[in-house]
Write a protein that holds these residues in place. Structure first.
Motif, short mmCIF file in Angstrom:
data_model
loop_
_atom_site.label_atom_id
_atom_site.label_comp_id
_atom_site.label_asym_id
_atom_site.label_seq_id
_atom_site.Cartn_x
_atom_site.Cartn_y
_atom_site.Cartn_z
N ALA A 1 -10.39 1.92 7.07
CA ALA A 1 -11.42 2.79 7.62
C ALA A 1 -12.46 2.02 8.42
N LYS B 1 -6.87 2.02 2.07
CA LYS B 1 -7.46 3.11 2.86
C LYS B 1 -8.92 2.81 3.19
N TRP B 2 -9.69 2.36 2.21
CA TRP B 2 -11.08 2.00 2.48
C TRP B 2 -11.15 0.85 3.49
N LEU C 1 -3.27 1.44 -2.87
CA LEU C 1 -3.32 2.25 -1.66
C LEU C 1 -4.75 2.65 -1.35
N THR C 2 -5.52 3.00 -2.38
CA THR C 2 -6.93 3.38 -2.17
C THR C 2 -7.71 2.24 -1.54
N GLY D 1 0.79 -1.22 0.00
CA GLY D 1 0.00 0.00 0.00
C GLY D 1 0.82 1.26 0.00
N GLN D 2 1.79 1.36 0.91
CA GLN D 2 2.59 2.58 1.04
C GLN D 2 3.84 2.57 0.18
N TRP E 1 -4.29 11.32 3.89
CA TRP E 1 -3.15 11.93 3.20
C TRP E 1 -3.24 11.61 1.70
N TRP F 1 -4.45 7.64 12.58
CA TRP F 1 -4.94 6.85 11.45
C TRP F 1 -5.67 7.74 10.44
N LEU G 1 -4.80 7.95 6.52
CA LEU G 1 -5.78 7.55 5.51
C LEU G 1 -6.23 8.70 4.63
#
Length: 457
Positions: A412, A408-409, A404-405, A268-269, A326, A320, A324
């Motif tokens: 969450a 993030k979801w 990454l998206t 992801g990062q 950013w 967090w 998320l």
């Protein structure tokens, strides 16, 4: 591991029947605890090895994220379900036998996983690993009140629990390096050998108690008592407060360390495996450090412990949110902040065990602790599975390249669990406070003054 601050002379030949038993808290006690701690650290290494090998597992078995998540869910579900039965087995067989059995079972599980090519065998390996893991942790923690005097056992528990996170460091560094250099099968076989080493060490050096193993409790009687104690412990609002505080505080650091942290940082990062391993190491090292600092604060202010736990979760949730929200990958400094704010919530989860001690008599403390521990692992199970499901839902069918998206979801979903945990923790905190105000206002006032309550008779 843990060293004695005030060594006490022990017997020269503890195995001879005419020698006096070892002194509580003396050198023999520290040897026993450190050997048990080594076995517990290795159990955490085995538990978290799949998180490091997550991307390799996706390719090896041709599975999606939700299926991968079920590997850890099954493993942790077995662990959580066995907490109370293991307590019964400890009464019957002692800690030493269970730790040896747990280590050997985990060695067999990792050997199965090393050669697994099909999903059924891989799932079976994780189930077996969960069994071995469950046999180990409580057995080690039960050594502390047996080998150390009451006035010291609480503080030692606060130090010993976070030290188990050293297993995350071994997983993210040593195991990850072996996996990268040698591949799937050799790395998991090496992990299996490490558990065999732990079993041998426990066999030679660990003893159940200073006076020998307690008399064996009849299994039928132990089961009947366990069922009764579970029912009575759960009826206590203080036990439910501890359950929900554990649920609230444990799942984020556990989920991050056991399963999704390493894939999030690498896939992801976009971090290198070395940098991701270093961040997981910071996460693991934070446990022992915060175990002393945060633990001392919560020990000093018993009335505010659940509020402190909620505050630490809110701090983690705020960081967090920054990660998320950013745009694009978060900067390294923010990821460092993230792994620094996660361990304190784990310390609050360990402190939830003290609620079980406060509101339950010693005779059913094991059952109460088992229930509290199930709260933390229930949150972890739900979190691991929810993240895997969302990753799969927002990723194109057939793809295992999670963006990454998507991460993030998926991450969450933590906010739903935090909301539930905070609501329930506050609910049972108010219920406990109201009950104390009605039945024992002096005890409530003592808590407010920073005095810990003795357990009920």
């Amino acid at each position: 591991m843990i060293s004695s601050p005030d060594p006490t002379p022990g017997p020269e030949r503890p195995d001879r029947p005419d020698d006096p038993p070892p002194v509580l808290g003396g050198p023999t006690a520290w040897v026993v605890l450190n050997v048990g701690q080594i076995a517990a650290v290795i159990a955490v290494l085995q538990r978290s090895s799949l998180g490091v090998a997550a991307t390799d597992a996706l390719a090896r078995f041709g599975i999606a994220a939700a299926t991968l998540a079920t590997f850890s869910v099954v493993q942790l579900l077995v662990y959580a379900a066995l907490q109370v039965p293991v307590g019964v087995l400890i009464d019957r067989y002692g800690s030493k036998r269970l730790i040896i059995a747990g280590s050997l079972v985990m060695a067999g599980a990792q050997s199965m996983f090393a050669v697994a090519q099909s999903l059924p065998l891989a799932f079976a390996a994780r189930v077996v690993l969960g069994i071995g893991d469950a046999l180990t942790f409580i057995s080690v923690m039960r050594l502390i009140p047996v080998w150390f005097p009451p006035q010291r056992s609480g503080k030692i528990t606060m130090a010993a629990g976070p030290l188990n996170q050293l297993g995350f460091i071994m997983s993210a560094t040593v195991f990850a390096a072996i996996l990268a250099a040698a591949g799937w099968t050799p790395s998991f076989l090496v992990a299996a050998l490490v558990s065999v080493f732990a079993a041998a060490l426990v066999l030679v050096l660990l003893r159940d108690a200073p006076h020998g193993r307690p008399p064996r409790v009849a299994l039928g009687h132990a089961l009947a008592v366990a069922v009764r104690d579970l029912r009575e412990a759960w009826a206590k609002p203080g036990t439910r407060l501890a359950f929900w505080l554990g649920f609230l505080t444990l799942f984020t650091p556990m989920m991050f360390g056991v399963m999704w942290g390493y894939p999030f940082l690498v896939a992801g990062q976009g971090l290198s495996p070395g940098v991701a391993g270093a961040l997981i190491t910071v996460l693991a090292l934070g446990g022992p450090v915060y175990g002393v600092t945060v633990g001392m604060v919560m020990e000093r202010y018993p009335y505010y412990r659940s509020r402190i736990g909620i505050g630490l979760v809110c701090l983690a949730a705020a960081v967090w949110a920054a990660v998320l929200l950013w745009p694009g990958p978060a900067p390294l400094w923010l990821l460092v902040v993230l792994v620094l704010v996660l361990p304190p919530t784990g310390v609050a989860a360990i402190m939830s065990f003290d609620f079980a001690r406060t509101f339950n008599p010693p005779k059913r403390l094991g059952s109460a602790i088992g229930l509290v521990n199930m709260g933390g692992f229930a949150g972890t199970l739900i979190s691991v599975l929810a993240i895997g499901l969302v990753l799969q839902l927002v990723t194109p069918a057939g793809s295992t390249a999670y963006t990454l998206t998507a991460f993030k979801w998926a991450f969450a979903t933590q906010y739903l669990l935090w909301t539930l945990g905070i609501v329930q923790t506050l609910r049972y905190r108010r219920r406990v406070e109201r009950l104390l105000a009605e039945r024992d206002p002096e005890a409530l006032e003592a808590l407010r003054r920073g005095i810990h309550l003795p357990p009920p008779e």
